[in-house]
Design an enzyme around this catalytic site. Structure first.
Site, mmCIF file in Angstrom:
data_model
loop_
_atom_site.group_PDB
_atom_site.id
_atom_site.type_symbol
_atom_site.label_atom_id
_atom_site.label_comp_id
_atom_site.label_asym_id
_atom_site.label_seq_id
_atom_site.Cartn_x
_atom_site.Cartn_y
_atom_site.Cartn_z
ATOM 1 N N ASP A 44 0.827 -1.205 0.000
ATOM 2 C CA ASP A 44 0.000 0.000 0.000
ATOM 3 C C ASP A 44 0.864 1.259 0.000
ATOM 4 O O ASP A 44 0.353 2.375 -0.138
ATOM 5 C CB ASP A 44 -0.998 0.002 1.161
ATOM 6 C CG ASP A 44 -0.341 -0.103 2.528
ATOM 7 O OD1 ASP A 44 0.900 -0.110 2.599
ATOM 8 O OD2 ASP A 44 -1.077 -0.195 3.532
ATOM 9 N N ASP A 83 -0.860 -6.211 -0.232
ATOM 10 C CA ASP A 83 -1.200 -5.499 0.995
ATOM 11 C C ASP A 83 -2.701 -5.254 1.052
ATOM 12 O O ASP A 83 -3.279 -4.711 0.104
ATOM 13 C CB ASP A 83 -0.496 -4.137 1.014
ATOM 14 C CG ASP A 83 0.546 -4.034 2.100
ATOM 15 O OD1 ASP A 83 0.499 -4.837 3.058
ATOM 16 O OD2 ASP A 83 1.417 -3.156 1.997
ATOM 17 N N GLU A 182 9.193 -4.111 10.731
ATOM 18 C CA GLU A 182 9.647 -2.828 10.196
ATOM 19 C C GLU A 182 10.151 -1.910 11.302
ATOM 20 O O GLU A 182 9.445 -1.629 12.270
ATOM 21 C CB GLU A 182 8.515 -2.135 9.425
ATOM 22 C CG GLU A 182 8.944 -0.799 8.821
ATOM 23 C CD GLU A 182 7.958 -0.220 7.831
ATOM 24 O OE1 GLU A 182 8.203 0.905 7.352
ATOM 25 O OE2 GLU A 182 6.949 -0.895 7.523
#
Length: 274
Positions: A44, A83, A182
């Site tokens: 995304d 995503d 992340e």
């Protein structure tokens, strides 16, 4: 032959690194596929990288489906991961299953990725039980950027680090077959990777993850306005060469180096995590 989640579990068992790149169109998918990249993530992040939006929150299901279709047409061997955009799965179990199935039926993706931990474990379980591979995403989760106070490293203290570990265990137990980490400290990512049976894919989370992911535009240095600490430019003259350099450095363990990672946890704090 199309790469599969089973093959990625085997890579983790053999300590072979998994390569993932975020890309959004047919042409880049062909380059990545020809470069033997394991997974192409239709992220995304295209909201910002391709559509010029300020964040990832505004991209729609229909937009994600269009870009995923393009990538699926270009990828013959790479696993295509889509995503699920903001509020396409959080609102209800029905939305989660129906929207996940649209990526498989309409865009020919091979799996879907969702952001969150314990709070979306039930959604992960429902989607995976329907036969769709689910990848979870923890740490810096862009869809929750307004709650996180911006794009910041997560898990820097004992409480937040333990929360990420608890979330990682929860999504694995719910049926997630892979986990993206992340912007978490290197030692925290290392600990999570050792605890979990499923592979971990890092971005800004150090070299001890079972694989790495970068955005296609970032690794080639195509976006002059953006250069995060975890990004390395490989080659913007020849995309094929750049992607292959990235692939080789991930597999050999050269990338990411300490230069592209964050480390806020000392050993004393790490010993308190479980």
């Amino acid at each position: 032959m199309r790469k599969s989640m089973i093959s990625f579990l085997e890579k983790k068992a053999k300590n072979e690194k998994i390569t993932m790149v975020s890309a959004y169109d047919y042409h880049s998918a062909r380059i990545l596929d020809n470069s033997d990249i394991d997974i192409i993530l239709v992220g995304d992040s295209l909201a910002m990288t391709v559509l010029g939006m300020q964040d990832t929150l505004s991209v729609t299901m229909d937009e994600m489906l269009i870009f995923t279709k393009a990538v699926s047409r270009g990828a013959k061997k790479s696993f295509v991961l889509a995503d699920m955009p903001f509020m396409s799965y959080q609102s209800s179990d029905r939305d989660a299953i129906l929207n996940a199935s649209r990526f498989i039926k309409e865009s020919h993706a091979n799996g879907v990725k969702v952001e969150g931990g314990i709070e979306i474990a039930s959604k992960i379980k429902l989607i995976s039980q329907s036969g769709i591979p689910v990848v979870a995403h923890l740490g810096l989760t862009p869809q929750a950027v307004n709650m996180l106070g911006g794009y910041r490293v997560q898990g820097k203290d004992l409480q937040s680090a333990q929360k990420i570990i608890d979330d990682a265990k929860a999504v694995q137990d719910a049926g997630a077959c892979m986990l993206v980490l992340e912007c978490v400290p290197v030692k925290l990512a290392q600990k999570i990777s050792s605890i979990l049976e499923i592979p971990t894919i890092g971005i800004g989370s150090g070299k001890y993850c079972d694989g790495q992911v970068l955005v296609y535009h970032d690794l080639l240095g195509l976006n002059k306005d953006f250069k995060a600490k975890f990004v390395k430019h490989f080659d913007k003259i020849d995309p094929q060469v750049g992607v292959e350099k990235y692939r080789d450095e991930v597999k050999s363990g050269i990338f990411p180096s300490q230069e592209h990672s964050f480390d806020y946890l000392d050993d004393e704090l790490l010993d308190k995590l479980y």
